[in-house]
Structures are given as structure tokens and as C-alpha cells.
Design a protein around this motif. Sequence first.
Motif, PDB file in Angstrom:
ATOM      1  N   LEU A  13      32.714  38.001  53.459  1.00 51.87           N
ATOM      2  CA  LEU A  13      33.970  38.750  53.568  1.00 51.87           C
ATOM      3  C   LEU A  13      35.107  38.037  52.868  1.00 51.87           C
ATOM      4  O   LEU A  13      35.958  38.668  52.234  1.00 51.87           O
ATOM      5  CB  LEU A  13      34.320  38.968  55.044  1.00 51.87           C
ATOM      6  CG  LEU A  13      33.442  39.965  55.815  1.00 51.87           C
ATOM      7  CD1 LEU A  13      33.803  39.971  57.292  1.00 51.87           C
ATOM      8  CD2 LEU A  13      33.580  41.363  55.224  1.00 51.87           C
ATOM      9  N   VAL A  14      35.136  36.702  52.971  1.00 51.92           N
ATOM     10  CA  VAL A  14      36.178  35.925  52.288  1.00 51.92           C
ATOM     11  C   VAL A  14      36.052  36.089  50.776  1.00 51.92           C
ATOM     12  O   VAL A  14      37.043  36.238  50.064  1.00 51.92           O
ATOM     13  CB  VAL A  14      36.101  34.433  52.685  1.00 51.92           C
ATOM     14  CG1 VAL A  14      37.034  33.592  51.806  1.00 51.92           C
ATOM     15  CG2 VAL A  14      36.483  34.260  54.148  1.00 51.92           C
ATOM     16  N   PHE A  15      34.809  36.102  50.277  1.00 52.69           N
ATOM     17  CA  PHE A  15      34.597  36.296  48.845  1.00 52.69           C
ATOM     18  C   PHE A  15      35.065  37.683  48.400  1.00 52.69           C
ATOM     19  O   PHE A  15      35.730  37.823  47.377  1.00 52.69           O
ATOM     20  CB  PHE A  15      33.111  36.113  48.499  1.00 52.69           C
ATOM     21  CG  PHE A  15      32.739  34.715  48.134  1.00 52.69           C
ATOM     22  CD1 PHE A  15      33.217  34.121  46.969  1.00 52.69           C
ATOM     23  CD2 PHE A  15      31.911  33.976  48.960  1.00 52.69           C
ATOM     24  CE1 PHE A  15      32.877  32.832  46.640  1.00 52.69           C
ATOM     25  CE2 PHE A  15      31.558  32.679  48.636  1.00 52.69           C
ATOM     26  CZ  PHE A  15      32.043  32.095  47.479  1.00 52.69           C
ATOM     27  N   VAL A  16      34.681  38.709  49.191  1.00 59.94           N
ATOM     28  CA  VAL A  16      35.094  40.077  48.865  1.00 59.94           C
ATOM     29  C   VAL A  16      36.616  40.192  48.874  1.00 59.94           C
ATOM     30  O   VAL A  16      37.218  40.770  47.966  1.00 59.94           O
ATOM     31  CB  VAL A  16      34.479  41.084  49.868  1.00 59.94           C
ATOM     32  CG1 VAL A  16      35.064  42.474  49.662  1.00 59.94           C
ATOM     33  CG2 VAL A  16      32.968  41.128  49.711  1.00 59.94           C
ATOM     34  N   PHE A  17      37.223  39.628  49.925  1.00 54.61           N
ATOM     35  CA  PHE A  17      38.682  39.664  50.011  1.00 54.61           C
ATOM     36  C   PHE A  17      39.317  39.008  48.805  1.00 54.61           C
ATOM     37  O   PHE A  17      40.257  39.545  48.204  1.00 54.61           O
ATOM     38  CB  PHE A  17      39.176  38.963  51.279  1.00 54.61           C
ATOM     39  CG  PHE A  17      40.608  38.537  51.176  1.00 54.61           C
ATOM     40  CD1 PHE A  17      41.634  39.461  51.304  1.00 54.61           C
ATOM     41  CD2 PHE A  17      40.932  37.226  50.881  1.00 54.61           C
ATOM     42  CE1 PHE A  17      42.952  39.073  51.152  1.00 54.61           C
ATOM     43  CE2 PHE A  17      42.245  36.838  50.733  1.00 54.61           C
ATOM     44  CZ  PHE A  17      43.254  37.764  50.876  1.00 54.61           C
ATOM     45  N   ASN A  18      38.833  37.817  48.454  1.00 52.15           N
ATOM     46  CA  ASN A  18      39.449  37.083  47.347  1.00 52.15           C
ATOM     47  C   ASN A  18      39.288  37.808  46.016  1.00 52.15           C
ATOM     48  O   ASN A  18      40.170  37.732  45.161  1.00 52.15           O
ATOM     49  CB  ASN A  18      38.859  35.671  47.258  1.00 52.15           C
ATOM     50  CG  ASN A  18      39.546  34.712  48.206  1.00 52.15           C
ATOM     51  OD1 ASN A  18      40.676  34.308  47.975  1.00 52.15           O
ATOM     52  ND2 ASN A  18      38.882  34.377  49.299  1.00 52.15           N
ATOM     53  N   PHE A  19      38.182  38.527  45.864  1.00 52.07           N
ATOM     54  CA  PHE A  19      38.028  39.322  44.646  1.00 52.07           C
ATOM     55  C   PHE A  19      39.082  40.428  44.606  1.00 52.07           C
ATOM     56  O   PHE A  19      39.733  40.639  43.570  1.00 52.07           O
ATOM     57  CB  PHE A  19      36.630  39.936  44.582  1.00 52.07           C
ATOM     58  CG  PHE A  19      36.446  40.878  43.417  1.00 52.07           C
ATOM     59  CD1 PHE A  19      36.300  40.392  42.129  1.00 52.07           C
ATOM     60  CD2 PHE A  19      36.451  42.260  43.607  1.00 52.07           C
ATOM     61  CE1 PHE A  19      36.156  41.256  41.050  1.00 52.07           C
ATOM     62  CE2 PHE A  19      36.306  43.127  42.540  1.00 52.07           C
ATOM     63  CZ  PHE A  19      36.150  42.620  41.252  1.00 52.07           C
ATOM     64  N   GLU A 218      46.430  40.706  52.277  1.00 51.76           N
ATOM     65  CA  GLU A 218      46.863  39.361  52.664  1.00 51.76           C
ATOM     66  C   GLU A 218      46.606  39.114  54.153  1.00 51.76           C
ATOM     67  O   GLU A 218      46.143  38.036  54.540  1.00 51.76           O
ATOM     68  CB  GLU A 218      48.351  39.174  52.347  1.00 51.76           C
ATOM     69  CG  GLU A 218      48.631  38.944  50.877  1.00 51.76           C
ATOM     70  CD  GLU A 218      50.109  38.944  50.555  1.00 51.76           C
ATOM     71  OE1 GLU A 218      50.464  38.557  49.429  1.00 51.76           O
ATOM     72  OE2 GLU A 218      50.915  39.333  51.425  1.00 51.76           O
ATOM     73  N   ILE A 219      46.907  40.113  54.979  1.00 51.54           N
ATOM     74  CA  ILE A 219      46.660  39.987  56.422  1.00 51.54           C
ATOM     75  C   ILE A 219      45.158  39.822  56.686  1.00 51.54           C
ATOM     76  O   ILE A 219      44.737  38.968  57.476  1.00 51.54           O
ATOM     77  CB  ILE A 219      47.202  41.219  57.176  1.00 51.54           C
ATOM     78  CG1 ILE A 219      48.736  41.258  57.082  1.00 51.54           C
ATOM     79  CG2 ILE A 219      46.771  41.188  58.640  1.00 51.54           C
ATOM     80  CD1 ILE A 219      49.346  42.532  57.631  1.00 51.54           C
ATOM     81  N   LEU A 220      44.343  40.637  55.996  1.00 50.52           N
ATOM     82  CA  LEU A 220      42.890  40.501  56.138  1.00 50.52           C
ATOM     83  C   LEU A 220      42.432  39.112  55.703  1.00 50.52           C
ATOM     84  O   LEU A 220      41.582  38.487  56.356  1.00 50.52           O
ATOM     85  CB  LEU A 220      42.177  41.559  55.294  1.00 50.52           C
ATOM     86  CG  LEU A 220      42.188  42.998  55.805  1.00 50.52           C
ATOM     87  CD1 LEU A 220      41.405  43.888  54.850  1.00 50.52           C
ATOM     88  CD2 LEU A 220      41.598  43.093  57.205  1.00 50.52           C
ATOM     89  N   GLY A 221      43.004  38.638  54.610  1.00 48.36           N
ATOM     90  CA  GLY A 221      42.639  37.322  54.086  1.00 48.36           C
ATOM     91  C   GLY A 221      42.955  36.211  55.074  1.00 48.36           C
ATOM     92  O   GLY A 221      42.162  35.280  55.251  1.00 48.36           O
ATOM     93  N   ILE A 222      44.119  36.296  55.704  1.00 51.83           N
ATOM     94  CA  ILE A 222      44.506  35.291  56.703  1.00 51.83           C
ATOM     95  C   ILE A 222      43.537  35.311  57.886  1.00 51.83           C
ATOM     96  O   ILE A 222      43.102  34.264  58.372  1.00 51.83           O
ATOM     97  CB  ILE A 222      45.953  35.536  57.184  1.00 51.83           C
ATOM     98  CG1 ILE A 222      46.937  35.320  56.025  1.00 51.83           C
ATOM     99  CG2 ILE A 222      46.307  34.606  58.343  1.00 51.83           C
ATOM    100  CD1 ILE A 222      48.341  35.796  56.310  1.00 51.83           C
ATOM    101  N   ILE A 223      43.167  36.531  58.341  1.00 49.26           N
ATOM    102  CA  ILE A 223      42.226  36.661  59.464  1.00 49.26           C
ATOM    103  C   ILE A 223      40.861  36.092  59.090  1.00 49.26           C
ATOM    104  O   ILE A 223      40.260  35.306  59.844  1.00 49.26           O
ATOM    105  CB  ILE A 223      42.093  38.138  59.882  1.00 49.26           C
ATOM    106  CG1 ILE A 223      43.425  38.645  60.456  1.00 49.26           C
ATOM    107  CG2 ILE A 223      40.968  38.302  60.911  1.00 49.26           C
ATOM    108  CD1 ILE A 223      43.452  40.137  60.721  1.00 49.26           C
TER     109      ILE A 223
END
Length: 239
Positions: A13-19, A218-223
Motif C-alpha cells: 500500500l505504501v508503494f501504491v500510495f507513493n506512486f 497525503e492523509i492516506l500516506g501518513i496513515i
Amino acid sequence: MAIEGGMKCVKFLVFVFNFIFWVCGVALIAIGIYAQVALNKALVITSASASSTPIAIVVVGVIIFFISFFGCCGAWKESYCMVTTFAILLSLIFLVEIAAAIAGYVFKDKVRSVLGEGLRDAMQKYEEDKSLMEAVDELQRDFNCCGANNYTDWANIAPFRANDTVPRSCCRVNTTSCNVHPSPATVYEKGCLQGIEAWMKKNILVVAAVALGIAFFEILGIIFACCLMKGIRSGYEVM
């Protein structure tokens, strides 16, 4: 095994978010460049603070671009320090964006006055500065406008008042005497401030949509980053 599977899921999920976040950074860079190009002549004749706005958007896009890359590296290496730094930087950017949005809403009426002052100053120096002359002419042609508020503004400029003329860039149809004794039939009646404001209102929805999308991710990324931090720390504690 369940913990390990959960870690892999969060890592993914972190990878998907960062993409997605990386794409948002690229989008901001594109919007900043587009605004700089589209309003280039308008920005030349206004204050430095107004001219720096598209550049600031590009800078934020570049920062987001590199932070997303930093987050990917932290997730890949499962580095608690890097993921924590990523979460902190992302939180700071989110807070800065909230502050910028509030400031933009509070000072939205200031934009018109800044543009108006810059345009009137450029009109006063029209025949003294060639770069300003070219900027004003191109602005009037691009936005089909004349003067700041309307074409009669040029009557306040000494050289044009003496001859009862306006710049030829005001003409609806470029003829030999189209700028002499101007009237709504021969020159653009509306002022350039109206044209610039119309352009900004037309494109503000795009900017707002991109900004909301970036804030959401950004909120998703922080979570996700916090979940990954917790997982990494749990792994350390087990070891």
C-alpha cells in the motif's frame, strides 16, 4: 505468518500510495509550468510576489516528487528512520498546504488589486520600457482586452491622451487608424483585469480538484506510513 503478511500488505500500500503521490507531484509541476506559460505576460507586468506563484507551485511539485521517492526507499528497505522521516515531512507539507489554502481564501481580494496596480504601472511606462510594451501588447491581444478596467484607461496616459489614441494591440481589426479616436466599435471594450479573472475562474476548478486529490492521498500516506512504522518496530521488538 499473519504479521508478516500484514507487513507485506502495508508495504504494498505504501508503494501504491507513493506512486500516486509521485503522479500528484508531476501534476503540480505541470500545472505550475502551464500557469507560468499561460500568464507569462500578465506576470511580467505585475509584482514579484504574483510572478513567483506558479514557480512556488512547481517547487512544491518537485518537493512532493522527491518525498515520494524517499518514501519508496524507506518502504523497500523497511527502514524505520526513513519511513518516520517520510511521515513527518508529509505531515508538514499537509499543514503548509492547509495554511496556504486559508491564506489564499483570506487574501483572494488582494489578487485583483495587485494585478490592477501592476497593469496600471506598466501602462504608465508603456513607451519607456520595450519589454513592458511587448508584454502589455501581447496581453491585450491574447485576452482581447484594452486597458486595466476598460479602454478609457489609456486616456489617463499622457501620450495617448494628447492624440486620443490607444495601442494598436487594442484594435478589434488591425487597420491604419483603428486606434485613433477609440470606441467600442473599433477597440476591445473590456479591460484586461476581467480577462485574467475569467481565465483564473475557468481554471481554478482544475487546481482545486488536484489540490483536494493531493490532500486526500497525503492523509492516506501518513496513515500507511504510521502502520508501516508500527510493523517495523514490532519486527524489531520480536528480534
